[in-house]
Write a protein that holds these residues in place. Sequence first.
Motif, PDB file in Angstrom:
ATOM      1  N   ARG A 193       4.864  12.874  -0.307  1.00  0.00           N
ATOM      2  CA  ARG A 193       3.848  11.811  -0.302  1.00  0.00           C
ATOM      3  C   ARG A 193       4.329  10.600   0.479  1.00  0.00           C
ATOM      4  O   ARG A 193       3.559   9.960   1.202  1.00  0.00           O
ATOM      5  CB  ARG A 193       3.497  11.421  -1.737  1.00  0.00           C
ATOM      6  CG  ARG A 193       2.606  12.442  -2.463  1.00  0.00           C
ATOM      7  CD  ARG A 193       2.125  11.869  -3.788  1.00  0.00           C
ATOM      8  NE  ARG A 193       1.057  12.673  -4.362  1.00  0.00           N
ATOM      9  CZ  ARG A 193       1.177  13.452  -5.446  1.00  0.00           C
ATOM     10  NH1 ARG A 193       2.345  13.546  -6.037  1.00  0.00           N
ATOM     11  NH2 ARG A 193       0.140  14.130  -5.915  1.00  0.00           N
ATOM     12  N   ASN A 241       0.810  -1.217   0.000  1.00  0.00           N
ATOM     13  CA  ASN A 241       0.000   0.000   0.000  1.00  0.00           C
ATOM     14  C   ASN A 241       0.843   1.267   0.000  1.00  0.00           C
ATOM     15  O   ASN A 241       0.316   2.360  -0.165  1.00  0.00           O
ATOM     16  CB  ASN A 241      -0.976   0.023   1.187  1.00  0.00           C
ATOM     17  CG  ASN A 241      -0.264  -0.025   2.533  1.00  0.00           C
ATOM     18  OD1 ASN A 241       0.956   0.051   2.612  1.00  0.00           O
ATOM     19  ND2 ASN A 241      -1.036  -0.169   3.597  1.00  0.00           N
ATOM     20  N   VAL A 242       2.160   1.146   0.162  1.00  0.00           N
ATOM     21  CA  VAL A 242       3.027   2.320   0.060  1.00  0.00           C
ATOM     22  C   VAL A 242       2.918   2.943  -1.324  1.00  0.00           C
ATOM     23  O   VAL A 242       3.069   4.150  -1.495  1.00  0.00           O
ATOM     24  CB  VAL A 242       4.500   1.956   0.363  1.00  0.00           C
ATOM     25  CG1 VAL A 242       5.058   1.024  -0.688  1.00  0.00           C
ATOM     26  CG2 VAL A 242       5.355   3.216   0.449  1.00  0.00           C
ATOM     27  N   GLU A 245       0.343   3.438  -2.994  1.00  0.00           N
ATOM     28  CA  GLU A 245      -0.819   4.309  -3.076  1.00  0.00           C
ATOM     29  C   GLU A 245      -0.438   5.749  -2.753  1.00  0.00           C
ATOM     30  O   GLU A 245      -1.159   6.687  -3.101  1.00  0.00           O
ATOM     31  CB  GLU A 245      -1.897   3.830  -2.108  1.00  0.00           C
ATOM     32  CG  GLU A 245      -2.449   2.445  -2.433  1.00  0.00           C
ATOM     33  CD  GLU A 245      -3.441   1.962  -1.390  1.00  0.00           C
ATOM     34  OE1 GLU A 245      -3.745   2.751  -0.475  1.00  0.00           O
ATOM     35  OE2 GLU A 245      -3.903   0.822  -1.489  1.00  0.00           O
ATOM     36  N   ALA A 246       0.704   5.923  -2.094  1.00  0.00           N
ATOM     37  CA  ALA A 246       1.149   7.262  -1.721  1.00  0.00           C
ATOM     38  C   ALA A 246       1.361   8.147  -2.944  1.00  0.00           C
ATOM     39  O   ALA A 246       1.219   9.367  -2.866  1.00  0.00           O
ATOM     40  CB  ALA A 246       2.446   7.180  -0.912  1.00  0.00           C
ATOM     41  N   THR A 255      -1.789  10.234  -3.662  1.00  0.00           N
ATOM     42  CA  THR A 255      -2.460  10.945  -2.571  1.00  0.00           C
ATOM     43  C   THR A 255      -2.585  12.432  -2.881  1.00  0.00           C
ATOM     44  O   THR A 255      -1.651  13.054  -3.396  1.00  0.00           O
ATOM     45  CB  THR A 255      -1.672  10.772  -1.254  1.00  0.00           C
ATOM     46  OG1 THR A 255      -1.468   9.389  -1.012  1.00  0.00           O
ATOM     47  CG2 THR A 255      -2.438  11.383  -0.088  1.00  0.00           C
ATOM     48  N   HIS A 278       4.077  11.368   4.149  1.00  0.00           N
ATOM     49  CA  HIS A 278       2.676  11.277   4.558  1.00  0.00           C
ATOM     50  C   HIS A 278       2.294   9.829   4.805  1.00  0.00           C
ATOM     51  O   HIS A 278       1.641   9.504   5.815  1.00  0.00           O
ATOM     52  CB  HIS A 278       1.788  11.874   3.471  1.00  0.00           C
ATOM     53  CG  HIS A 278       0.334  11.530   3.603  1.00  0.00           C
ATOM     54  ND1 HIS A 278      -0.470  12.055   4.592  1.00  0.00           N
ATOM     55  CD2 HIS A 278      -0.462  10.694   2.862  1.00  0.00           C
ATOM     56  CE1 HIS A 278      -1.696  11.569   4.456  1.00  0.00           C
ATOM     57  NE2 HIS A 278      -1.712  10.743   3.441  1.00  0.00           N
ATOM     58  N   TRP A 279       2.711   8.917   3.938  1.00  0.00           N
ATOM     59  CA  TRP A 279       2.386   7.497   4.121  1.00  0.00           C
ATOM     60  C   TRP A 279       3.050   6.954   5.373  1.00  0.00           C
ATOM     61  O   TRP A 279       2.450   6.196   6.118  1.00  0.00           O
ATOM     62  CB  TRP A 279       2.839   6.710   2.894  1.00  0.00           C
ATOM     63  CG  TRP A 279       2.581   5.250   3.022  1.00  0.00           C
ATOM     64  CD1 TRP A 279       1.411   4.596   2.797  1.00  0.00           C
ATOM     65  CD2 TRP A 279       3.514   4.258   3.436  1.00  0.00           C
ATOM     66  NE1 TRP A 279       1.546   3.246   3.031  1.00  0.00           N
ATOM     67  CE2 TRP A 279       2.824   3.005   3.435  1.00  0.00           C
ATOM     68  CE3 TRP A 279       4.853   4.277   3.817  1.00  0.00           C
ATOM     69  CZ2 TRP A 279       3.453   1.819   3.785  1.00  0.00           C
ATOM     70  CZ3 TRP A 279       5.476   3.087   4.164  1.00  0.00           C
ATOM     71  CH2 TRP A 279       4.765   1.880   4.153  1.00  0.00           C
TER      72      TRP A 279
END
Length: 213
Positions: A208, A143-144, A146-147, A150, A211-212
């Motif tokens: 990003r 899922n990293v 997906e950063a 964002t 943020h993750w």
Amino acid sequence: MPRSKKQTQEAGPSSGKRKAPSKKTSKQPVTYDDTKFETEGAWLVYKKDTSGRNIIPERRVLISDFANELLGHVIERNKWETFVATPRVAYVEIVKEFYANIHDNLENPEHPNYQQVYMRGQYISFSPLVILRYYGLDDTENNVFEAATTNLDEVVTSICQGIDHWPDGRSTLNYKTLLPQVRTLDKMVSANLLPTTHTSTVTMERARLLHWL
């Protein structure tokens, strides 16, 4: 006749490490060599672009250099001990050949060399899953990625103090706008995950990722 290309192998320890180039060891090939480059186009990319570029090396992260325990907690929680270990020696020419051989269909699942790159006579798999397994990380860490999509305003709100949107017309953030704990994480990211020598500003990509984290 071009030499036959060997079967796919998974990425090994030397595939992800970087080191500053050495003028003494950097040798540009005089002619196209199909044991080093998948196509003549890849060789031309190397000749005109990557052969002359500097490579920013990964740096060791010393937890003792930081004033708080946040970094150690994040490293332990995410099992990133391998990331922050002393970087291994890298072969500069191979790193440059790797980038030259990256092809346009790298992310096309229908392409025969999907998430593979041709290196020294064989195809190397370097998919996110292969990299995660090399570092001993769980597949759910995917899922990293997906950063990368964002919303930037959401990113700024979570990692900065005093601002709630990405500065208009800017491609970077001022490092001083980051929250104190995020500055600590940024030191690790700048040393290992996205190595850079420009630490006074934060790119969108780095923001990003912060943020993750």
